[in-house]
Structure formats: structure tokens, C-alpha cells
Design an enzyme around this catalytic site. Sequence first.
Site, PDB file in Angstrom:
ATOM      1  N   HIS A   1      -9.733  -8.857 -20.014  1.00  0.00           N
ATOM      2  CA  HIS A   1     -10.847  -7.939 -20.208  1.00  0.00           C
ATOM      3  C   HIS A   1     -11.139  -7.211 -18.899  1.00  0.00           C
ATOM      4  O   HIS A   1     -10.814  -6.039 -18.758  1.00  0.00           O
ATOM      5  CB  HIS A   1     -12.089  -8.703 -20.717  1.00  0.00           C
ATOM      6  CG  HIS A   1     -13.293  -7.860 -20.888  1.00  0.00           C
ATOM      7  ND1 HIS A   1     -14.528  -8.221 -20.397  1.00  0.00           N
ATOM      8  CD2 HIS A   1     -13.472  -6.667 -21.491  1.00  0.00           C
ATOM      9  CE1 HIS A   1     -15.412  -7.285 -20.701  1.00  0.00           C
ATOM     10  NE2 HIS A   1     -14.799  -6.324 -21.359  1.00  0.00           N
TER      11      HIS A   1
ATOM     12  N   CYS B   1     -17.342 -14.837 -17.699  1.00  0.00           N
ATOM     13  CA  CYS B   1     -17.936 -13.529 -17.394  1.00  0.00           C
ATOM     14  C   CYS B   1     -18.489 -12.830 -18.639  1.00  0.00           C
ATOM     15  O   CYS B   1     -19.627 -12.373 -18.649  1.00  0.00           O
ATOM     16  CB  CYS B   1     -16.906 -12.634 -16.701  1.00  0.00           C
ATOM     17  SG  CYS B   1     -16.387 -13.268 -15.101  1.00  0.00           S
ATOM     18  N   HIS B   2     -17.677 -12.747 -19.700  1.00  0.00           N
ATOM     19  CA  HIS B   2     -18.105 -12.019 -20.899  1.00  0.00           C
ATOM     20  C   HIS B   2     -17.797 -12.759 -22.199  1.00  0.00           C
ATOM     21  O   HIS B   2     -17.881 -12.179 -23.279  1.00  0.00           O
ATOM     22  CB  HIS B   2     -17.479 -10.613 -20.917  1.00  0.00           C
ATOM     23  CG  HIS B   2     -17.835  -9.812 -19.708  1.00  0.00           C
ATOM     24  ND1 HIS B   2     -16.963  -9.644 -18.657  1.00  0.00           N
ATOM     25  CD2 HIS B   2     -18.981  -9.182 -19.361  1.00  0.00           C
ATOM     26  CE1 HIS B   2     -17.556  -8.935 -17.716  1.00  0.00           C
ATOM     27  NE2 HIS B   2     -18.769  -8.638 -18.107  1.00  0.00           N
ATOM     28  N   GLY B   3     -17.378 -14.022 -22.106  1.00  0.00           N
ATOM     29  CA  GLY B   3     -17.245 -14.864 -23.292  1.00  0.00           C
ATOM     30  C   GLY B   3     -15.929 -14.797 -24.039  1.00  0.00           C
ATOM     31  O   GLY B   3     -15.858 -15.246 -25.184  1.00  0.00           O
TER      32      GLY B   3
END
Length: 139
Positions: free
Chosen positions: A79, A103-105
Site C-alpha cells: 500500500h 499503518c492502514h490495516g
Amino acid sequence: SADVLALSTTEIDISKIAPGQAIKASFRKQPLFVRNLTPKEIGEADAVDVASLRDPQTLEERTKAGKKNWLITLGVCTHLGCVPLGAGEGENKGPFGGYFCPCHGSAYDTAARIRKGPAPKNLEVPEYAFTSDTVVKIG
């Protein structure tokens, strides 16, 4: 130059990596995950319908013939480049038992394939070759 050539490959001793264990190493200044999959983890990866995956790949496509239990990937989330958890002892492996990017799952399965979250692709498998039963050369 010599310093660049020295970083172009790295050798890892895999003799002390127990089934179900992973280690973190470094390759070209990036984190590298080397995981010895258990038969259960291999079964879980093989049971997934590849057509349902965002970046469809089988475990066999991500490992070497006869060495299906050795999964070697770059430890960089596809990502935004964070380092996922799951290779260190006691780290969160996420809902699919592989790796979890804090960080963002983004959640990866036991074959390091993206299953949930914003990451567009599976964790990258670098070029590698087994030079013996206990040593793998990356790069």
C-alpha cells in the site's frame, strides 16, 4: 562499485527456523521475511479460492518446487511501504494468520497474499534460490 555488488545478493541460514516461525532479515536495505510454514498453514493457503483474491496467486506460484514450506517475501506493505507485523515472535499476524500492516490495516494470509485492507498486491517475492538444504541466496 563493490559496495553495490555486495548488496545485490544475501545468503540466509534457514537451519534454525522452526516450522511456524519466521525471521526478519535485510535485503537491499529493505526488510525481508523468511517463513517456515507448517502443514496447517500450507493447508489454509491451499484452501483459498484463488479466483476470490485481489492479486490471484497460489502458494505454489509463490514458493519453489519441493520447498513449499519456505515462503520468502519482502517485508514491505504494497500500500504505502510500511513494514507489516507477523514475522516477529508474538506479533499480530492479522485475521488470516499471515502478516498485518499496522499503518492502514492491510491483512495478508499465510501465503502473504493480500486479503483485506487497502494494499493492492501481495507481498513481493524476490528472486531466490536454495544453494543447499540450509542456505538460501536472495537476489
